[in-house]
Design a protein around this motif. Structure first.
Motif, PDB file in Angstrom:
ATOM      1  N   LEU A 105      70.731   6.450 -32.606  1.00 42.72           N
ATOM      2  CA  LEU A 105      71.031   7.480 -31.622  1.00 42.72           C
ATOM      3  C   LEU A 105      71.809   8.626 -32.265  1.00 42.72           C
ATOM      4  CD1 LEU A 105      72.157   5.305 -28.573  1.00 42.72           C
ATOM      5  CD2 LEU A 105      70.039   6.607 -28.796  1.00 42.72           C
ATOM      6  N   GLY A 106      71.400   9.840 -31.958  1.00 35.90           N
ATOM      7  CA  GLY A 106      72.129  11.000 -32.450  1.00 35.90           C
ATOM      8  C   GLY A 106      71.763  11.409 -33.853  1.00 35.90           C
ATOM      9  N   GLN A 107      70.880  10.675 -34.505  1.00 34.15           N
ATOM     10  CA  GLN A 107      70.510  11.023 -35.873  1.00 34.15           C
ATOM     11  C   GLN A 107      69.910  12.429 -35.903  1.00 34.15           C
ATOM     12  OE1 GLN A 107      67.477   9.431 -39.330  1.00 34.15           O
ATOM     13  NE2 GLN A 107      68.504   7.927 -38.050  1.00 34.15           N
ATOM     14  N   GLY A 108      70.394  13.243 -36.821  1.00 34.58           N
ATOM     15  CA  GLY A 108      69.936  14.621 -36.921  1.00 34.58           C
ATOM     16  C   GLY A 108      70.891  15.622 -36.312  1.00 34.58           C
ATOM     17  N   LEU A 109      71.891  15.152 -35.556  1.00 36.12           N
ATOM     18  CA  LEU A 109      72.883  16.052 -34.969  1.00 36.12           C
ATOM     19  C   LEU A 109      73.639  16.772 -36.079  1.00 36.12           C
ATOM     20  CD1 LEU A 109      74.452  16.993 -32.392  1.00 36.12           C
ATOM     21  CD2 LEU A 109      76.041  15.112 -32.863  1.00 36.12           C
ATOM     22  N   MET A 110      73.707  18.104 -35.999  1.00 38.43           N
ATOM     23  CA  MET A 110      74.446  18.868 -37.003  1.00 38.43           C
ATOM     24  C   MET A 110      75.939  18.885 -36.650  1.00 38.43           C
ATOM     25  SD  MET A 110      72.216  19.546 -39.214  1.00 38.43           S
ATOM     26  CE  MET A 110      73.365  20.453 -40.259  1.00 38.43           C
ATOM     27  N   LEU A 111      76.731  18.426 -37.586  1.00 34.00           N
ATOM     28  CA  LEU A 111      78.181  18.376 -37.413  1.00 34.00           C
ATOM     29  C   LEU A 111      78.848  19.626 -37.967  1.00 34.00           C
ATOM     30  CD1 LEU A 111      78.757  14.649 -38.419  1.00 34.00           C
ATOM     31  CD2 LEU A 111      78.042  15.608 -36.212  1.00 34.00           C
ATOM     32  N   ALA A 112      78.189  20.253 -38.947  1.00 28.69           N
ATOM     33  CA  ALA A 112      78.668  21.501 -39.534  1.00 28.69           C
ATOM     34  C   ALA A 112      77.473  22.226 -40.130  1.00 28.69           C
ATOM     35  CB  ALA A 112      79.714  21.241 -40.611  1.00 28.69           C
ATOM     36  N   GLY A 113      77.488  23.562 -40.087  1.00 29.00           N
ATOM     37  CA  GLY A 113      76.402  24.334 -40.667  1.00 29.00           C
ATOM     38  C   GLY A 113      75.125  24.237 -39.856  1.00 29.00           C
ATOM     39  N   SER A 114      73.997  24.273 -40.554  1.00 30.09           N
ATOM     40  CA  SER A 114      72.695  24.242 -39.891  1.00 30.09           C
ATOM     41  C   SER A 114      71.712  23.434 -40.723  1.00 30.09           C
ATOM     42  CB  SER A 114      72.163  25.668 -39.685  1.00 30.09           C
ATOM     43  OG  SER A 114      72.026  26.335 -40.934  1.00 30.09           O
ATOM     44  N   ASP A 115      70.594  23.069 -40.102  1.00 30.96           N
ATOM     45  CA  ASP A 115      69.555  22.297 -40.785  1.00 30.96           C
ATOM     46  C   ASP A 115      68.538  23.272 -41.378  1.00 30.96           C
ATOM     47  OD1 ASP A 115      67.556  20.656 -41.657  1.00 30.96           O
ATOM     48  OD2 ASP A 115      67.276  19.601 -39.761  1.00 30.96           O
ATOM     49  N   PRO A 116      68.491  23.417 -42.699  1.00 31.05           N
ATOM     50  CA  PRO A 116      67.577  24.381 -43.303  1.00 31.05           C
ATOM     51  C   PRO A 116      66.125  23.904 -43.322  1.00 31.05           C
ATOM     52  CG  PRO A 116      68.733  23.195 -45.026  1.00 31.05           C
ATOM     53  CD  PRO A 116      69.317  22.735 -43.707  1.00 31.05           C
ATOM     54  N   THR A 117      65.893  22.646 -42.940  1.00 31.95           N
ATOM     55  CA  THR A 117      64.552  22.072 -43.064  1.00 31.95           C
ATOM     56  C   THR A 117      63.742  22.143 -41.780  1.00 31.95           C
ATOM     57  OG1 THR A 117      65.160  19.817 -42.376  1.00 31.95           O
ATOM     58  CG2 THR A 117      65.537  20.404 -44.690  1.00 31.95           C
TER      59      THR A 117
END
Length: 258
Positions: free
Chosen positions: A240-252
């Motif tokens: 659960l929650g996998q992929g949630l960004m904690l800081a910054g952003s997901d470049p992919t």
């Protein structure tokens, strides 16, 4: 044992220590009062859910004080109490997480709460976290928040400094992924106080002992990664929650996926 006085200490030096030793213990990331509040919340949450399952590994089953050891746990506490959600994005934590990953982008993999009961709290055998969720570039790390004191008598985490430099190791799958032949004298106790956070790479060999004290040991494990590091397997897609960004952003553009 390598420690740093505060999470605001020179982050470059912190990252250098992490790279060299495979871990760093950050003292006082939370205040004692904050740690005490999270400890109380953790015990109340576990009690309210009436969890009966015991995650003790077969390979770690042992007897202490004449009783079989036991363990209480909860995956992804942030879905039960918003206080844990706030902690996941607390800059005191994410600044250190970004430093050790050497990227401004920090992505959640999963979290686990552990309560080692007094007198017979279960240990964990020597292992790496890598076999459970291997990634391409090994930019995956863990942070263990200590919500109460964790001296050696309470079964504190043990770390093998520098063990990450040898890369992934072949684990025995009997009784859970572990390293039955790893030299115990290489594992150093990471005694911690309430509010301290232990960061280590998923290639660092670690274990923990039996809690034989008269008090519970309460921790929260947060596994996080560089979102640009592709996973090699899908066995943890259900987290659960996998992929949630904690800081910054997901470049992919893979946000919310493994």
């Amino acid at each position: 044992m390598t420690t740093l006085s505060t999470p605001r200490t020179d982050l470059d030096a912190l990252a250098d220590t992490y790279d060299e030793q495979g871990y760093v213990l950050v003292k006082g990331l939370l205040t004692p009062e904050e740690a005490a509040e999270y400890r109380a919340r953790s015990h109340e949450l576990i009690a309210s859910l009436d969890r009966k399952d015991d995650p003790t590994w077969e390979a770690a089953a042992s007897v202490a004080m004449g009783q079989k050891t036991s363990l209480q746990h909860l995956h992804d506490a942030q879905f039960y109490d918003a206080a844990y959600t706030r902690l996941l994005t607390d800059p005191r934590f994410t600044d250190v997480a970004a430093a050790v990953l050497r990227t401004p982008d920090v992505q959640l993999h999963h979290t686990k709460m552990f309560i080692k009961p007094p007198e017979n709290g279960s240990p964990f055998p020597a292992h790496q976290d890598h076999p459970f969720f291997p990634h391409t570039h090994h930019r995956v790390a863990a942070a263990i928040f200590h919500f109460d004191d964790a001296p050696e008598v309470k079964g504190c985490v043990r770390i093998a400094p520098g063990s990450h430099r040898e890369g992934p190791r072949e684990h025995s799958e009997e009784g859970g992924f572990h390293l039955p032949d790893f030299p115990m004298d290489q594992l150093e106790p990471m005694e911690a106080e309430a509010g301290d956070v232990l960061f280590f790479t998923y290639l660092t060999v670690h274990s923990s002992g039996v809690n034989v004290s008269d008090e519970a040991r309460t921790t929260w494990l947060v596994q996080f990664r560089d979102p640009a590091d592709p996973p090699l397997t899908t066995q943890h897609d259900h987290s659960l929650g996998q992929g949630l960004m904690l800081a910054g952003s997901d470049p992919t553009g893979r946000a919310g996926t493994a």
